[in-house]
Design a protein around this motif. Structure first.
Motif, mmCIF file in Angstrom:
data_model
loop_
_atom_site.group_PDB
_atom_site.id
_atom_site.type_symbol
_atom_site.label_atom_id
_atom_site.label_comp_id
_atom_site.label_asym_id
_atom_site.label_seq_id
_atom_site.Cartn_x
_atom_site.Cartn_y
_atom_site.Cartn_z
ATOM 1 N N ALA A 54 1.229 -7.420 -10.171
ATOM 2 C CA ALA A 54 1.045 -6.185 -9.412
ATOM 3 C C ALA A 54 -0.117 -6.352 -8.440
ATOM 4 O O ALA A 54 -1.098 -7.022 -8.748
ATOM 5 C CB ALA A 54 0.758 -5.033 -10.362
ATOM 6 N N VAL A 55 0.021 -5.758 -7.271
ATOM 7 C CA VAL A 55 -1.061 -5.771 -6.297
ATOM 8 C C VAL A 55 -2.002 -4.629 -6.661
ATOM 9 O O VAL A 55 -1.577 -3.478 -6.764
ATOM 10 C CB VAL A 55 -0.515 -5.588 -4.864
ATOM 11 C CG1 VAL A 55 -1.638 -5.507 -3.862
ATOM 12 C CG2 VAL A 55 0.442 -6.702 -4.522
ATOM 13 N N PRO A 56 -3.279 -4.934 -6.876
ATOM 14 C CA PRO A 56 -4.204 -3.870 -7.256
ATOM 15 C C PRO A 56 -4.427 -2.888 -6.103
ATOM 16 O O PRO A 56 -4.259 -3.238 -4.930
ATOM 17 C CB PRO A 56 -5.497 -4.608 -7.605
ATOM 18 C CG PRO A 56 -5.372 -5.946 -6.983
ATOM 19 C CD PRO A 56 -3.925 -6.238 -6.812
ATOM 20 N N SER A 57 -4.824 -1.697 -6.460
ATOM 21 C CA SER A 57 -5.105 -0.677 -5.454
ATOM 22 C C SER A 57 -6.351 -1.064 -4.658
ATOM 23 O O SER A 57 -7.167 -1.872 -5.119
ATOM 24 C CB SER A 57 -5.348 0.672 -6.134
ATOM 25 O OG SER A 57 -6.587 0.631 -6.851
ATOM 26 N N PRO A 58 -6.529 -0.505 -3.467
ATOM 27 C CA PRO A 58 -7.736 -0.791 -2.689
ATOM 28 C C PRO A 58 -9.021 -0.477 -3.475
ATOM 29 O O PRO A 58 -10.007 -1.201 -3.379
ATOM 30 C CB PRO A 58 -7.603 0.097 -1.453
ATOM 31 C CG PRO A 58 -6.120 0.259 -1.285
ATOM 32 C CD PRO A 58 -5.587 0.312 -2.698
ATOM 33 N N LYS A 59 -8.985 0.582 -4.290
ATOM 34 C CA LYS A 59 -10.150 0.936 -5.106
ATOM 35 C C LYS A 59 -10.447 -0.165 -6.126
ATOM 36 O O LYS A 59 -11.601 -0.543 -6.334
ATOM 37 C CB LYS A 59 -9.899 2.267 -5.816
ATOM 38 C CG LYS A 59 -11.074 2.757 -6.623
ATOM 39 C CD LYS A 59 -10.768 4.098 -7.280
ATOM 40 C CE LYS A 59 -11.930 4.537 -8.151
ATOM 41 N NZ LYS A 59 -11.642 5.798 -8.841
#
Length: 74
Positions: A54-59
């Motif tokens: 999964a691509v992590p969120s910007p946060k």
């Protein structure tokens, strides 16, 4: 379409694509390097998809960067 974009999306390039890049001023070595980098990123992307990464969120990315930088990562 640019050569590497075409390679990524259409999965093929031809002699005309190479000639266009040479005419634009790239050297044979630069083309080989670009193809190597393109290959590597495409393989990494496909493996990530295959393994369900999964691509992590910007946060989350910002938080991870802050953690690494606070501990001397350069």
């Amino acid at each position: 379409m640019l050569m590497l974009g075409k390679l990524t999306h259409a999965q093929r390039i031809d002699a005309q694509d190479i000639k266009a890049v040479l005419v634009a001023g790239a050297t044979v070595e630069q083309i080989e390097d670009g193809l190597s980098v393109c290959f590597s990123f495409n393989v990494i992307g496909r493996l990530a998809d295959a393994f369900g990464f999964a691509v992590p969120s910007p946060k989350a990315v910002k938080s991870g960067a802050k953690y690494l930088l606070s501990r001397g990562y350069r």
